[in-house]
Design a protein around this motif. Structure first.
Motif, PDB file in Angstrom:
ATOM      1  N   ALA A 108      77.597  45.640  19.692  1.00  0.00           N
ATOM      2  CA  ALA A 108      76.188  46.049  19.653  1.00  0.00           C
ATOM      3  C   ALA A 108      75.793  46.479  18.248  1.00  0.00           C
ATOM      4  O   ALA A 108      74.674  46.205  17.804  1.00  0.00           O
ATOM      5  N   GLY A 109      76.703  47.131  17.552  1.00  0.00           N
ATOM      6  CA  GLY A 109      76.432  47.495  16.163  1.00  0.00           C
ATOM      7  C   GLY A 109      76.346  46.278  15.276  1.00  0.00           C
ATOM      8  O   GLY A 109      75.453  46.172  14.430  1.00  0.00           O
ATOM      9  N   ILE A 110      77.269  45.336  15.466  1.00  0.00           N
ATOM     10  CA  ILE A 110      77.244  44.099  14.688  1.00  0.00           C
ATOM     11  C   ILE A 110      75.928  43.351  14.934  1.00  0.00           C
ATOM     12  O   ILE A 110      75.324  42.819  14.011  1.00  0.00           O
ATOM     13  N   MET A 111      75.480  43.357  16.178  1.00  0.00           N
ATOM     14  CA  MET A 111      74.252  42.642  16.551  1.00  0.00           C
ATOM     15  C   MET A 111      72.992  43.449  16.231  1.00  0.00           C
ATOM     16  O   MET A 111      71.890  43.012  16.529  1.00  0.00           O
ATOM     17  N   ARG A 112      73.183  44.624  15.665  1.00  0.00           N
ATOM     18  CA  ARG A 112      72.074  45.476  15.225  1.00  0.00           C
ATOM     19  C   ARG A 112      71.126  45.879  16.354  1.00  0.00           C
ATOM     20  O   ARG A 112      69.901  45.890  16.202  1.00  0.00           O
ATOM     21  N   VAL A 113      71.717  46.211  17.498  1.00  0.00           N
ATOM     22  CA  VAL A 113      70.922  46.740  18.603  1.00  0.00           C
ATOM     23  C   VAL A 113      70.341  48.076  18.154  1.00  0.00           C
ATOM     24  O   VAL A 113      71.046  48.887  17.538  1.00  0.00           O
ATOM     25  N   ARG A 114      69.060  48.297  18.426  1.00  0.00           N
ATOM     26  CA  ARG A 114      68.414  49.564  18.061  1.00  0.00           C
ATOM     27  C   ARG A 114      69.189  50.733  18.662  1.00  0.00           C
ATOM     28  O   ARG A 114      69.576  50.692  19.828  1.00  0.00           O
ATOM     29  N   LEU A 115      69.375  51.777  17.878  1.00  0.00           N
ATOM     30  CA  LEU A 115      70.145  52.934  18.330  1.00  0.00           C
ATOM     31  C   LEU A 115      69.512  53.578  19.556  1.00  0.00           C
ATOM     32  O   LEU A 115      70.222  53.992  20.476  1.00  0.00           O
ATOM     33  N   SER A 116      68.196  53.676  19.623  1.00  0.00           N
ATOM     34  CA  SER A 116      67.544  54.302  20.781  1.00  0.00           C
ATOM     35  C   SER A 116      67.843  53.531  22.068  1.00  0.00           C
ATOM     36  O   SER A 116      68.150  54.134  23.102  1.00  0.00           O
ATOM     37  N   LEU A 117      67.782  52.206  22.017  1.00  0.00           N
ATOM     38  CA  LEU A 117      68.101  51.384  23.189  1.00  0.00           C
ATOM     39  C   LEU A 117      69.579  51.509  23.535  1.00  0.00           C
ATOM     40  O   LEU A 117      69.953  51.629  24.708  1.00  0.00           O
TER      41      LEU A 117
END
Length: 142
Positions: A108-117
């Motif tokens: 999820a970090g690699i894919m740059r998922v928004r931190l809030s989501l």
């Protein structure tokens, strides 16, 4: 207070790539008469924040992919990214799984998922897991 700090620490460590099981400590603290709501809140917070460490590592991991010591092969990263794209961010509800859950948070970090989501989905999944431990403890004959 010490037991809550131990639970927080074990939940935090359990969410990182280290093998650790916070459910056992939660179960024991429930058996000792600990407040279920407070224990679930502490465990969920610790475990979710530990997952944020994985998210952060994933976010900055690819900066080092051209280094000799870099652990992952480009094919592995591409495969993980394809899988994540296939199932989407909803897969983060399964970040609590003992096998693959930690990898999901890293991806999820690699894919740059928004931190809030990320926090919403991961926290919800992990909270439900700890709530299930409370129910198991209440019905356990041990």
């Amino acid at each position: 207070m010490t037991s809550y700090l131990l639970l927080f620490g074990s939940a935090f460590l359990a969410a990182t790539l280290l093998p650790f099981y916070s459910e056992v400590l939660l179960f024991a603290l429930l058996r000792e008469g600990g407040d279920p709501a407070a224990l679930v809140a502490v465990a969920t917070l610790g475990n979710t924040l530990g997952s944020v460490v994985n998210w952060w590592l994933g976010r900055y991991l690819l900066h080092f992919q051209n280094r000799r010591w870099f652990y992952f092969k480009p094919e592995q990263i591409e495969k993980a990214q394809r899988s994540f794209q296939r199932y989407g961010f909803w897969s983060l509800l399964f970040a609590w799984l003992p096998v693959g859950g930690d990898a999901l948070t890293l991806i999820a970090g690699i894919m740059r998922v928004r931190l809030s989501l990320f926090l919403l989905l991961v926290g919800l999944g992990k909270g439900l897991r700890y709530i299930s431990v409370v129910y198991v403890e209440q019905w356990s004959p041990f």
